[in-house]
Design a protein around this motif. Structure first.
Motif, mmCIF file in Angstrom:
data_model
loop_
_atom_site.group_PDB
_atom_site.id
_atom_site.type_symbol
_atom_site.label_atom_id
_atom_site.label_comp_id
_atom_site.label_asym_id
_atom_site.label_seq_id
_atom_site.Cartn_x
_atom_site.Cartn_y
_atom_site.Cartn_z
ATOM 1 N N CYS A 226 116.024 -31.637 -7.390
ATOM 2 C CA CYS A 226 116.471 -30.663 -6.378
ATOM 3 C C CYS A 226 116.718 -31.373 -5.044
ATOM 4 O O CYS A 226 115.811 -32.047 -4.520
ATOM 5 N N ASN A 228 117.020 -30.034 -2.161
ATOM 6 C CA ASN A 228 116.365 -29.345 -1.045
ATOM 7 C C ASN A 228 114.943 -29.831 -0.825
ATOM 8 O O ASN A 228 114.465 -29.924 0.310
ATOM 9 N N GLY A 231 113.090 -33.075 -5.217
ATOM 10 C CA GLY A 231 112.584 -33.108 -6.584
ATOM 11 C C GLY A 231 111.100 -32.909 -6.729
ATOM 12 O O GLY A 231 110.563 -33.064 -7.828
ATOM 13 N N CYS A 244 109.548 -24.418 -2.963
ATOM 14 C CA CYS A 244 110.997 -24.502 -2.764
ATOM 15 C C CYS A 244 111.681 -23.311 -3.435
ATOM 16 O O CYS A 244 111.505 -23.069 -4.631
ATOM 17 N N CYS A 246 114.929 -22.995 -3.799
ATOM 18 C CA CYS A 246 116.138 -23.408 -4.520
ATOM 19 C C CYS A 246 115.841 -23.719 -5.989
ATOM 20 O O CYS A 246 116.619 -23.372 -6.884
ATOM 21 N N CYS A 247 114.722 -24.376 -6.248
ATOM 22 C CA CYS A 247 114.393 -24.770 -7.625
ATOM 23 C C CYS A 247 113.212 -23.980 -8.177
ATOM 24 O O CYS A 247 112.748 -24.256 -9.285
ATOM 25 N N VAL A 253 117.152 -28.811 -10.525
ATOM 26 C CA VAL A 253 118.218 -27.821 -10.492
ATOM 27 C C VAL A 253 119.281 -28.243 -11.497
ATOM 28 O O VAL A 253 119.317 -29.402 -11.946
#
Length: 281
Positions: A226, A228, A231, A244, A246-247, A253
Protein backbone atom coordinates in the motif's frame (compact mmCIF):
# COMPACT_ATOMS: atom_id res chain seq x y z
CA UNK A 1 17.39 -41.64 -43.21
CA UNK A 2 15.71 -42.13 -46.59
CA UNK A 3 18.27 -40.00 -48.41
CA UNK A 4 21.11 -41.97 -46.82
CA UNK A 5 19.54 -45.32 -47.62
CA UNK A 6 19.03 -44.33 -51.27
CA UNK A 7 22.21 -42.37 -52.00
CA UNK A 8 24.57 -44.43 -49.83
CA UNK A 9 24.62 -47.61 -51.96
CA UNK A 10 25.39 -45.57 -55.09
CA UNK A 11 28.28 -43.82 -53.35
CA UNK A 12 29.49 -47.19 -52.17
CA UNK A 13 29.29 -48.42 -55.76
CA UNK A 14 32.06 -45.99 -56.74
CA UNK A 15 34.43 -47.87 -54.48
CA UNK A 16 33.22 -51.19 -55.83
CA UNK A 17 33.58 -50.05 -59.45
CA UNK A 18 37.10 -48.72 -58.93
CA UNK A 19 38.25 -51.76 -56.97
CA UNK A 20 38.61 -50.02 -53.60
CA UNK A 21 36.61 -52.78 -51.92
CA UNK A 22 35.07 -56.11 -52.87
CA UNK A 23 31.92 -57.84 -51.62
CA UNK A 24 31.87 -61.60 -51.29
CA UNK A 25 28.31 -61.81 -52.63
CA UNK A 26 27.44 -58.44 -54.17
CA UNK A 27 24.13 -57.32 -55.56
CA UNK A 28 24.40 -55.52 -58.91
CA UNK A 29 22.02 -53.49 -61.06
CA UNK A 30 22.93 -52.08 -64.47
CA UNK A 31 20.38 -49.24 -64.48
CA UNK A 32 21.78 -46.45 -66.69
CA UNK A 33 25.29 -47.93 -66.87
CA UNK A 34 26.87 -50.86 -68.71
CA UNK A 35 26.89 -54.52 -67.79
CA UNK A 36 30.67 -54.44 -67.32
CA UNK A 37 30.49 -51.57 -64.82
CA UNK A 38 26.99 -51.59 -63.27
CA UNK A 39 25.69 -48.40 -61.71
CA UNK A 40 24.90 -50.21 -58.47
CA UNK A 41 27.11 -52.78 -56.77
CA UNK A 42 26.40 -53.30 -53.10
CA UNK A 43 25.16 -55.79 -50.53
CA UNK A 44 22.09 -56.15 -48.34
CA UNK A 45 23.23 -54.23 -45.26
CA UNK A 46 24.61 -51.13 -47.03
CA UNK A 47 21.26 -49.25 -47.40
CA UNK A 48 20.43 -50.03 -43.76
CA UNK A 49 23.79 -48.77 -42.53
CA UNK A 50 23.76 -45.58 -44.60
CA UNK A 51 20.16 -44.90 -43.56
CA UNK A 52 21.05 -45.32 -39.88
CA UNK A 53 24.12 -43.12 -40.30
CA UNK A 54 22.01 -40.39 -41.90
CA UNK A 55 19.52 -40.59 -39.04
CA UNK A 56 22.20 -40.35 -36.34
CA UNK A 57 24.19 -37.59 -38.05
CA UNK A 58 21.06 -35.57 -38.73
CA UNK A 59 19.81 -35.69 -35.17
CA UNK A 60 23.28 -34.94 -33.80
CA UNK A 61 23.28 -31.74 -35.83
CA UNK A 62 19.80 -30.74 -34.68
CA UNK A 63 20.49 -31.44 -31.01
CA UNK A 64 23.98 -29.92 -30.97
CA UNK A 65 22.67 -26.80 -32.71
CA UNK A 66 20.40 -26.37 -29.69
CA UNK A 67 23.29 -26.95 -27.28
CA UNK A 68 25.65 -24.52 -29.03
CA UNK A 69 22.98 -22.03 -30.07
CA UNK A 70 23.80 -22.54 -33.74
CA UNK A 71 21.88 -23.53 -36.86
CA UNK A 72 21.61 -22.83 -40.55
CA UNK A 73 22.17 -19.10 -39.97
CA UNK A 74 25.55 -19.91 -38.41
CA UNK A 75 26.91 -21.46 -41.61
CA UNK A 76 28.77 -19.33 -44.18
CA UNK A 77 26.01 -19.56 -46.79
CA UNK A 78 22.91 -20.72 -44.91
CA UNK A 79 21.02 -23.93 -45.64
CA UNK A 80 19.08 -23.08 -48.76
CA UNK A 81 18.15 -25.85 -51.19
CA UNK A 82 21.02 -24.98 -53.58
CA UNK A 83 23.55 -25.07 -50.73
CA UNK A 84 22.20 -28.41 -49.51
CA UNK A 85 22.52 -29.85 -53.03
CA UNK A 86 26.04 -28.43 -53.37
CA UNK A 87 27.02 -30.17 -50.12
CA UNK A 88 25.64 -33.52 -51.23
CA UNK A 89 27.23 -33.12 -54.68
CA UNK A 90 30.61 -32.23 -53.20
CA UNK A 91 30.47 -35.26 -50.91
CA UNK A 92 29.56 -37.42 -53.93
CA UNK A 93 32.47 -35.93 -55.87
CA UNK A 94 34.87 -36.69 -53.02
CA UNK A 95 33.66 -40.30 -52.92
CA UNK A 96 34.13 -40.63 -56.70
CA UNK A 97 37.52 -38.93 -56.64
CA UNK A 98 38.84 -41.21 -53.92
CA UNK A 99 37.88 -44.23 -56.00
CA UNK A 100 39.37 -43.00 -59.25
CA UNK A 101 42.62 -41.95 -57.57
CA UNK A 102 42.92 -45.44 -56.16
CA UNK A 103 42.15 -47.01 -59.54
CA UNK A 104 44.96 -45.01 -61.14
CA UNK A 105 47.44 -46.25 -58.54
CA UNK A 106 47.97 -43.00 -56.67
CA UNK A 107 49.86 -43.52 -53.43
CA UNK A 108 47.59 -43.80 -50.40
CA UNK A 109 49.38 -40.95 -48.63
CA UNK A 110 48.65 -38.64 -51.57
CA UNK A 111 45.01 -39.75 -51.59
CA UNK A 112 44.85 -39.04 -47.85
CA UNK A 113 46.19 -35.50 -48.41
CA UNK A 114 43.73 -34.80 -51.23
CA UNK A 115 40.76 -36.20 -49.29
CA UNK A 116 41.77 -34.19 -46.21
CA UNK A 117 41.93 -31.01 -48.28
CA UNK A 118 38.51 -31.75 -49.77
CA UNK A 119 37.09 -32.37 -46.29
CA UNK A 120 38.54 -29.08 -45.01
CA UNK A 121 37.21 -27.08 -47.96
CA UNK A 122 33.79 -28.68 -47.69
CA UNK A 123 33.53 -28.11 -43.95
CA UNK A 124 34.74 -24.49 -44.03
CA UNK A 125 32.68 -23.58 -47.07
CA UNK A 126 29.41 -25.28 -46.17
CA UNK A 127 29.35 -25.64 -42.38
CA UNK A 128 32.04 -24.12 -40.14
CA UNK A 129 29.97 -24.67 -36.96
CA UNK A 130 30.87 -26.35 -33.70
CA UNK A 131 27.94 -28.70 -34.16
CA UNK A 132 29.36 -29.72 -37.52
CA UNK A 133 32.88 -30.20 -36.20
CA UNK A 134 31.78 -32.43 -33.31
CA UNK A 135 29.49 -34.50 -35.53
CA UNK A 136 31.98 -34.79 -38.40
CA UNK A 137 34.79 -35.89 -36.07
CA UNK A 138 32.46 -38.44 -34.49
CA UNK A 139 31.57 -39.68 -37.98
CA UNK A 140 35.22 -39.84 -39.04
CA UNK A 141 36.07 -41.92 -35.96
CA UNK A 142 32.92 -43.98 -35.59
CA UNK A 143 32.50 -44.88 -39.26
CA UNK A 144 35.86 -46.65 -39.69
CA UNK A 145 35.46 -48.39 -36.33
CA UNK A 146 32.11 -49.77 -37.49
CA UNK A 147 33.83 -50.98 -40.66
CA UNK A 148 36.38 -52.86 -38.59
CA UNK A 149 33.52 -54.63 -36.83
CA UNK A 150 31.71 -55.40 -40.08
CA UNK A 151 34.81 -56.74 -41.82
CA UNK A 152 35.52 -58.96 -38.82
CA UNK A 153 32.01 -60.17 -38.02
CA UNK A 154 30.72 -60.65 -41.56
CA UNK A 155 33.74 -62.52 -42.88
CA UNK A 156 32.59 -65.72 -44.60
CA UNK A 157 28.92 -64.65 -44.74
CA UNK A 158 26.82 -63.37 -47.63
CA UNK A 159 27.47 -59.82 -46.42
CA UNK A 160 31.23 -60.15 -46.14
CA UNK A 161 33.61 -57.70 -47.78
CA UNK A 162 37.16 -56.38 -47.61
CA UNK A 163 39.24 -53.48 -48.84
CA UNK A 164 41.59 -54.37 -51.69
CA UNK A 165 44.24 -52.29 -49.92
CA UNK A 166 44.03 -53.02 -46.20
CA UNK A 167 46.24 -49.96 -45.74
CA UNK A 168 47.93 -48.77 -42.62
CA UNK A 169 45.32 -50.24 -40.27
CA UNK A 170 45.16 -53.76 -41.66
CA UNK A 171 41.48 -53.18 -42.44
CA UNK A 172 41.26 -50.03 -44.56
CA UNK A 173 43.51 -47.20 -45.84
CA UNK A 174 43.54 -44.10 -43.67
CA UNK A 175 42.27 -41.89 -46.48
CA UNK A 176 38.78 -43.25 -45.81
CA UNK A 177 38.68 -41.14 -42.59
CA UNK A 178 38.40 -37.69 -44.27
CA UNK A 179 35.83 -39.17 -46.65
CA UNK A 180 33.70 -40.05 -43.63
CA UNK A 181 34.33 -36.58 -42.17
CA UNK A 182 32.73 -34.77 -45.10
CA UNK A 183 29.62 -36.89 -44.66
CA UNK A 184 28.86 -34.69 -41.64
CA UNK A 185 28.17 -31.38 -43.47
CA UNK A 186 26.39 -33.17 -46.35
CA UNK A 187 23.95 -34.90 -43.99
CA UNK A 188 23.85 -32.12 -41.43
CA UNK A 189 22.75 -29.30 -43.71
CA UNK A 190 20.12 -31.57 -45.25
CA UNK A 191 18.77 -32.23 -41.76
CA UNK A 192 18.85 -28.53 -40.88
CA UNK A 193 16.98 -27.64 -44.04
CA UNK A 194 14.39 -30.36 -43.47
CA UNK A 195 13.95 -29.29 -39.84
CA UNK A 196 13.44 -25.65 -40.85
CA UNK A 197 10.94 -26.64 -43.54
CA UNK A 198 8.93 -28.75 -41.11
CA UNK A 199 8.87 -25.86 -38.66
CA UNK A 200 7.33 -23.58 -41.27
CA UNK A 201 4.56 -26.11 -41.95
CA UNK A 202 3.36 -26.06 -38.34
CA UNK A 203 0.53 -23.70 -37.38
CA UNK A 204 1.82 -20.46 -35.89
CA UNK A 205 0.47 -21.25 -32.44
CA UNK A 206 2.38 -24.55 -32.41
CA UNK A 207 5.62 -22.92 -33.54
CA UNK A 208 5.57 -20.37 -30.71
CA UNK A 209 3.89 -21.56 -27.53
CA UNK A 210 1.86 -18.78 -25.94
CA UNK A 211 3.69 -17.02 -23.18
CA UNK A 212 2.15 -17.25 -19.75
CA UNK A 213 0.67 -13.97 -18.70
CA UNK A 214 2.22 -12.39 -15.70
CA UNK A 215 2.68 -9.00 -14.15
CA UNK A 216 6.21 -7.80 -13.62
CA UNK A 217 5.19 -5.22 -11.04
CA UNK A 218 3.78 -7.71 -8.52
CA UNK A 219 5.34 -10.93 -9.83
CA UNK A 220 1.85 -12.23 -10.54
CA UNK A 221 0.66 -11.97 -6.89
CA UNK A 222 -1.98 -9.39 -7.94
CA UNK A 223 -1.14 -7.17 -4.95
CA UNK A 224 1.50 -4.57 -4.11
CA UNK A 225 2.44 -2.76 -0.87
CA UNK A 226 0.00 0.00 0.00
CA UNK A 227 1.53 3.36 -1.01
CA UNK A 228 -0.42 5.20 1.72
CA UNK A 229 1.11 3.30 4.65
CA UNK A 230 4.19 1.93 2.92
CA UNK A 231 2.84 -1.59 3.24
CA UNK A 232 2.67 -1.76 7.04
CA UNK A 233 -1.13 -1.40 7.41
CA UNK A 234 -1.05 1.67 9.65
CA UNK A 235 0.53 5.07 10.03
CA UNK A 236 1.43 7.30 12.94
CA UNK A 237 -0.44 10.53 13.62
CA UNK A 238 -0.17 12.67 16.77
CA UNK A 239 1.82 9.86 18.37
CA UNK A 240 -0.95 7.34 17.80
CA UNK A 241 -1.03 4.28 15.56
CA UNK A 242 -3.91 4.63 13.09
CA UNK A 243 -5.22 1.85 10.83
CA UNK A 244 -4.77 2.63 7.16
CA UNK A 245 -8.14 3.20 5.50
CA UNK A 246 -6.76 2.55 1.99
CA UNK A 247 -5.71 -1.07 2.61
CA UNK A 248 -7.93 -1.73 5.65
CA UNK A 249 -4.84 -2.53 7.69
CA UNK A 250 -3.65 -5.30 5.35
CA UNK A 251 -0.66 -3.38 4.03
CA UNK A 252 -1.57 -4.54 0.52
CA UNK A 253 -3.66 -3.08 -2.28
CA UNK A 254 -4.58 -4.49 -5.66
CA UNK A 255 -1.92 -4.07 -8.34
CA UNK A 256 -3.03 -1.56 -10.94
CA UNK A 257 -0.61 -2.85 -13.56
CA UNK A 258 -2.39 -6.20 -13.56
CA UNK A 259 -5.46 -4.73 -15.21
CA UNK A 260 -3.64 -4.47 -18.54
CA UNK A 261 -2.03 -7.92 -18.15
CA UNK A 262 -5.33 -9.66 -17.48
CA UNK A 263 -7.56 -7.44 -19.64
CA UNK A 264 -9.65 -6.40 -16.63
CA UNK A 265 -11.67 -3.27 -16.09
CA UNK A 266 -10.05 -0.96 -13.48
CA UNK A 267 -13.44 0.76 -13.03
CA UNK A 268 -15.14 -2.45 -11.92
CA UNK A 269 -15.18 -1.59 -8.21
CA UNK A 270 -17.24 -4.61 -7.21
CA UNK A 271 -14.74 -7.05 -8.71
CA UNK A 272 -11.90 -5.23 -6.99
CA UNK A 273 -13.66 -5.39 -3.62
CA UNK A 274 -14.48 -9.07 -4.12
CA UNK A 275 -10.85 -9.82 -4.87
CA UNK A 276 -9.57 -7.85 -1.91
CA UNK A 277 -12.05 -9.57 0.40
CA UNK A 278 -10.36 -12.85 -0.36
CA UNK A 279 -7.01 -11.61 0.86
CA UNK A 280 -5.98 -12.79 4.35
CA UNK A 281 -6.06 -10.19 7.12
Amino acid sequence: TTAGAILGPFLDSYHSAFGVLQYDQPFSAQLWSTSSIPALTTTWWVPLLFGLAGFIIGWMYILLDVVFGEGGDSTPRGVTVPIILVGISFFTFQYWLSGILYAYGVDRSVIFAIMSLAAYVGYQGLDATRSGMVTSVATAVGGPLIEVGLITLLAGTNGGYHYSDAGETGFFPLWIIPVYFLGGPANGNLSRGTWNALGKLLPQEQQQPPQKKGCKSCKDTRVVPCPNCDGVGYYMTYGREVKCNCCKGRGLVICRTCFSWYDEDPADIESIREFMSRLPD
